[in-house]
Write a protein that holds these residues in place. Structure first.
Motif, PDB file in Angstrom:
ATOM      1  N   TRP A  61      -3.876 -49.419   0.554  1.00 49.11           N
ATOM      2  CA  TRP A  61      -2.821 -50.092   1.230  1.00 49.11           C
ATOM      3  C   TRP A  61      -1.411 -50.408   0.445  1.00 49.11           C
ATOM      4  O   TRP A  61      -1.628 -51.384  -0.381  1.00 49.11           O
ATOM      5  CB  TRP A  61      -3.386 -50.835   2.307  1.00 49.11           C
ATOM      6  CG  TRP A  61      -4.053 -50.590   3.209  1.00 49.11           C
ATOM      7  CD1 TRP A  61      -5.399 -50.756   3.080  1.00 49.11           C
ATOM      8  CD2 TRP A  61      -3.735 -49.787   4.637  1.00 49.11           C
ATOM      9  NE1 TRP A  61      -6.074 -50.057   4.369  1.00 49.11           N
ATOM     10  CE2 TRP A  61      -5.152 -49.699   5.312  1.00 49.11           C
ATOM     11  CE3 TRP A  61      -2.768 -49.321   5.148  1.00 49.11           C
ATOM     12  CZ2 TRP A  61      -5.363 -48.939   6.379  1.00 49.11           C
ATOM     13  CZ3 TRP A  61      -2.631 -48.712   6.299  1.00 49.11           C
ATOM     14  CH2 TRP A  61      -3.960 -48.560   7.016  1.00 49.11           C
TER      15      TRP A  61
ATOM     16  N   ALA B  53       1.578 -49.965   1.790  1.00 43.78           N
ATOM     17  CA  ALA B  53       2.687 -49.907   2.645  1.00 43.78           C
ATOM     18  C   ALA B  53       3.779 -51.261   2.767  1.00 43.78           C
ATOM     19  O   ALA B  53       3.387 -52.368   2.539  1.00 43.78           O
ATOM     20  CB  ALA B  53       2.128 -49.984   4.187  1.00 43.78           C
TER      21      ALA B  53
ATOM     22  N   GLY C 188       5.361 -46.163   2.754  1.00 47.42           N
ATOM     23  CA  GLY C 188       3.847 -46.151   3.381  1.00 47.42           C
ATOM     24  C   GLY C 188       3.422 -44.771   3.432  1.00 47.42           C
ATOM     25  O   GLY C 188       3.889 -43.880   2.926  1.00 47.42           O
TER      26      GLY C 188
ATOM     27  N   ASP D 284      -0.091 -45.112   8.161  1.00 43.42           N
ATOM     28  CA  ASP D 284       0.376 -46.035   8.970  1.00 43.42           C
ATOM     29  C   ASP D 284       1.502 -45.756   9.760  1.00 43.42           C
ATOM     30  O   ASP D 284       2.029 -46.651  10.853  1.00 43.42           O
ATOM     31  CB  ASP D 284       0.792 -47.213   8.016  1.00 43.42           C
ATOM     32  CG  ASP D 284       1.818 -46.656   6.965  1.00 43.42           C
ATOM     33  OD1 ASP D 284       3.280 -46.193   7.282  1.00 43.42           O
ATOM     34  OD2 ASP D 284       1.290 -46.816   5.649  1.00 43.42           O
ATOM     35  N   THR D 285       2.119 -44.399   9.782  1.00 44.19           N
ATOM     36  CA  THR D 285       3.247 -44.342  10.639  1.00 44.19           C
ATOM     37  C   THR D 285       3.044 -42.763  10.794  1.00 44.19           C
ATOM     38  O   THR D 285       2.884 -42.007   9.906  1.00 44.19           O
ATOM     39  CB  THR D 285       4.785 -44.524   9.795  1.00 44.19           C
ATOM     40  OG1 THR D 285       4.711 -45.780   9.541  1.00 44.19           O
ATOM     41  CG2 THR D 285       5.990 -44.045  10.828  1.00 44.19           C
TER      42      THR D 285
ATOM     43  N   ILE E 239      -1.268 -47.766  14.549  1.00 47.73           N
ATOM     44  CA  ILE E 239      -0.261 -46.957  13.790  1.00 47.73           C
ATOM     45  C   ILE E 239       0.988 -46.899  14.481  1.00 47.73           C
ATOM     46  O   ILE E 239       1.100 -46.967  15.649  1.00 47.73           O
ATOM     47  CB  ILE E 239      -0.862 -45.417  13.894  1.00 47.73           C
ATOM     48  CG1 ILE E 239      -2.116 -45.245  12.918  1.00 47.73           C
ATOM     49  CG2 ILE E 239       0.085 -44.469  13.375  1.00 47.73           C
ATOM     50  CD1 ILE E 239      -2.788 -43.860  12.934  1.00 47.73           C
TER      51      ILE E 239
ATOM     52  N   PRO F  12       4.909 -50.872   8.688  1.00 49.12           N
ATOM     53  CA  PRO F  12       3.846 -50.101   8.070  1.00 49.12           C
ATOM     54  C   PRO F  12       2.775 -51.079   7.534  1.00 49.12           C
ATOM     55  O   PRO F  12       1.376 -50.730   7.897  1.00 49.12           O
ATOM     56  CB  PRO F  12       4.610 -49.615   6.952  1.00 49.12           C
ATOM     57  CG  PRO F  12       5.839 -49.214   7.546  1.00 49.12           C
ATOM     58  CD  PRO F  12       6.059 -50.551   8.036  1.00 49.12           C
TER      59      PRO F  12
ATOM     60  N   ALA G 236      -0.502 -52.065   9.920  1.00 47.28           N
ATOM     61  CA  ALA G 236      -1.511 -51.116  10.209  1.00 47.28           C
ATOM     62  C   ALA G 236      -2.926 -51.331   9.530  1.00 47.28           C
ATOM     63  O   ALA G 236      -3.866 -50.733   9.880  1.00 47.28           O
ATOM     64  CB  ALA G 236      -0.971 -49.641   9.884  1.00 47.28           C
ATOM     65  N   GLN G 237      -2.785 -52.270   8.449  1.00 44.89           N
ATOM     66  CA  GLN G 237      -3.944 -52.509   7.835  1.00 44.89           C
ATOM     67  C   GLN G 237      -4.948 -53.337   8.519  1.00 44.89           C
ATOM     68  O   GLN G 237      -6.231 -53.427   8.338  1.00 44.89           O
ATOM     69  CB  GLN G 237      -3.734 -53.119   6.270  1.00 44.89           C
ATOM     70  CG  GLN G 237      -4.772 -53.497   5.552  1.00 44.89           C
ATOM     71  CD  GLN G 237      -4.618 -54.040   4.009  1.00 44.89           C
ATOM     72  OE1 GLN G 237      -3.430 -54.099   3.676  1.00 44.89           O
ATOM     73  NE2 GLN G 237      -5.557 -54.250   3.408  1.00 44.89           N
TER      74      GLN G 237
ATOM     75  N   LYS H   1      -6.944 -53.963  11.878  1.00 48.97           N
ATOM     76  CA  LYS H   1      -7.312 -53.285  12.944  1.00 48.97           C
ATOM     77  C   LYS H   1      -8.319 -54.092  13.638  1.00 48.97           C
ATOM     78  O   LYS H   1      -9.057 -53.812  14.462  1.00 48.97           O
ATOM     79  CB  LYS H   1      -7.883 -51.922  12.596  1.00 48.97           C
ATOM     80  CG  LYS H   1      -6.649 -51.136  11.852  1.00 48.97           C
ATOM     81  CD  LYS H   1      -7.321 -49.563  11.479  1.00 48.97           C
ATOM     82  CE  LYS H   1      -6.386 -48.869  10.538  1.00 48.97           C
ATOM     83  NZ  LYS H   1      -5.093 -48.625  11.338  1.00 48.97           N
TER      84      LYS H   1
END
Length: 582
Positions: A297, A299, A430, A455-456, A482, A544, A547-548, A550
């Motif tokens: 990751w 982003a 990202g 992430d996008t 996302i 962005p 998004a890590q 979750k």
């Protein structure tokens, strides 16, 4: 069965800590539901006791065995009222384990289905045993029924597997405080699977009443959000909500449905959305997350982005788009999203002209861009082997950075040769993916992108149905965490809306300290921006790096905790064989 209507009902009510009192409430609500003469009644999750326990022994003590008095009374009531009943309880199993399970009783009082929850949320994981087998689909005189509960509907896999195995009516029992369950996760499962949904939620406290104030103070969650969010509802296969209860009152809602409608999987253009799935590509969804890893990751915390909504398509739209793009970049946007500048019909009518125009679009837009700036749209392209493909494009200053062909075949883009998979691109801010409109309706598409660490996502949208913008794309962003940009083609804006941006909330995991907003009852819905009529440039901030995270609640990761081992039908071919990894 053909063209025969049945009446389905959902009953919402409050449950406390007294099992006998909860049984009395359950039986009373079944009597109340019987007043509208339903064929099927769905009840909430955990009808026997609040999902709140002192310890494992307490959980077992307030749970109900299948042959115990609580469920015998429910079966007897189903028989007395001559109705099908779906009830969810914590069930004490032989050997002492406890499951959260939905049970279907026939009008004769027979137990027809016993389905245990596949993915628990938060503290439920401390007490309840998850499902070890796929949920059953039960053939009844009413139609083919499938059962699931609450968190199993916040992700797409459990309802999807039921629909793929032939279920026409999905019965969802909920124990939810989240306002976005009723507005988002419950209704989207109907149109994405072309089935009916009957969903029953709770009202009233979801924790013991004496604990409301201390739990609120300890968690920072206002007391009103420790109550069931209601909005029990019945949803048609096209996404129309046929009936919906209040957010805070005991209530029964009902609707008359033609079950046979759930046998048609056709979109408005004639595309069969089940036959056009790509199980050969879905195998990663059914693989052990412990053996899968995201790319690193990298982003950015924030990303300035823009939705561009030109008032026309074609050459006029291109000129306007170039001006809008320059304006957006001048205001700091690094990622801009344009709708398709040609409709699928216009492309089909003159492919050669459309391909020429596509080259002009790429040249014109790339000339507007500087370093680390890009814009997404969709255009026809020629592949290296000479095939014409409908492609979502990410364009930079040197031309096309990423070309994503349409993967799922559609009737309106019959001219497009299908792509062989989904790609993403790591950029300084990202990991980005772009999707064609007709790929965005499949929940598997976004799940595969989430597994890539995207992430996008940008979807230049040419919608065919209202649900795509109302619930579909928003829910895709929510269940995968996302960020999303979805600009809408000018010709469809008046009918369906002018697009949306979904920015991930950075405060996310329930019952952890939130820094930027008070807890507002939203479980996973991102922050939404929808351009107003006549608004051609909409600037938004995306997140962005968010998004890590979750993990919606402790021990409940939206992607890693998916029930992969029970989802094999998602990757099955028409002959029943399971696809193998490439």
């Amino acid at each position: 069965m053909k063209d025969r209507k049945i009446r389905v009902a959902a009953a919402q009510f409050s449950v406390g800590t007294d099992v006998e009192a909860n049984l009395a409430t359950t039986l009373r609500m079944l009597d109340q539901a019987a007043e509208v003469a339903p064929d099927l009644v769905v009840l909430p999750e955990f009808c026997n006791h609040l999902s709140w326990y002192d310890n494992q022994e307490h959980c077992a003590a307030v749970s109900v065995p299948l042959d115990g008095p609580f469920l015998k009374a429910v079966a007897a009531k189903a028989r007395a009222l001559s109705i099908y009943v779906v009830i969810n309880c914590t069930v004490l199993r032989k050997g002492g384990s406890v499951t959260g399970s939905s049970l279907l009783y026939s009008p004769q009082g027979e137990l027809l289905a016993d389905n245990t929850k596949q993915i628990y949320i938060g503290h439920e994981n401390d007490f309840l045993t998850p499902a070890q087998a796929p949920a059953p689909v039960v053939e009844t005189p009413l139609g083919r029924l499938g059962l699931y509960s609450c968190m199993d509907g916040v992700i797409n896999e459990p309802p999807r597997t039921l629909a793929l195995r032939g279920a026409q009516i999905l019965c969802n029992s909920l124990n939810s405080f989240a306002s976005d369950e009723g507005s988002l996760h419950v209704p989207v499962r109907a149109p994405e699977n072309r089935v009916f949904i009957v969903a029953a939620n709770k009202v009233g406290p979801l924790v013991p009443e004496p604990l409301l104030e201390p739990v609120s103070q300890a968690t920072g969650i206002p007391e009103k959000f420790l109550h069931g969010a209601g909005e029990s509802q019945i949803v048609a296969p096209d996404g129309t909500v046929l009936a919906c209860a209040s957010c805070d009152q005991e209530q029964v809602v009902y609707a008359d449905i033609d079950v046979a409608q759930a046998d048609s999987k056709l979109r408005a253009d004639g595309t069969d959305v089940f036959a056009s799935r790509r199980p050969d590509l879905y195998r990663p969804i059914c693989e052990n997350p412990q053996q899968q890893s995201y790319p690193a990751w990298r982003a950015a915390d924030t990303l300035q982005a823009a939705l561009l909504t030109p008032g026309a398509g074609g050459p006029d739209g291109l000129r306007e788009s170039a001006a809008l793009l320059s304006d957006a970049l001048g205001q700091g946007a690094l990622l801009a999203a344009l709708p398709p500048l040609l409709s699928s019909q216009e492309i089909a009518e003159d492919l050669d002209a459309a391909l020429l125009f596509a080259r002009e679009v790429v040249s014109t837009l790339s000339a507007c861009l500087g370093k680390n700036q890009c814009v997404a749209t969709s255009l026809p392209q020629r592949s290296e082997d000479g095939r014409t493909q409908n492609c979502a494009l990410l364009i930079g200053s040197d031309g096309v950075l990423l070309s994503q062909p349409q993967v799922h075949r559609s009737a309106r883009c019959a001219w497009s040769a299908s792509g062989s998979g989904f790609q993403s691109l790591a950029l300084p801010f990202g990991r980005v993916a772009v999707l064609t409109s007709d790929d965005s309706i499949y929940p598997e598409t976004f799940r595969l992108l989430a597994l890539q660490g995207v992430d996008t996502v940008v979807v230049p949208l040419e919608p065919l149905e209202r649900w795509e913008l109302q619930t579909g794309l928003v829910e895709r962003a929510a269940e995968n965490r996302i960020n999303l940009l979805a600009p809408v083609i000018n010709s469809a804006g008046a009918a369906f809306g002018h697009g949306l941006a979904a920015s991930l909330q950075r405060d996310f995991t329930v019952m952890t300290a939130w820094q930027e907003r008070p807890f507002d009852g939203l479980l996973s819905q991102p922050e939404l921006t929808r351009p107003a009529v006549g608004e051609h440039l909409t600037l938004v901030t995306l997140y962005p790096a968010a998004a890590q995270n979750k993990e919606v609640s402790r021990n409940t990761d939206l992607v890693r905790n998916r029930p992969w081992h029970l989802s094999g039908v998602i990757a099955e071919l028409a002959n029943g064989t399971v696809t193998e990894p490439a």
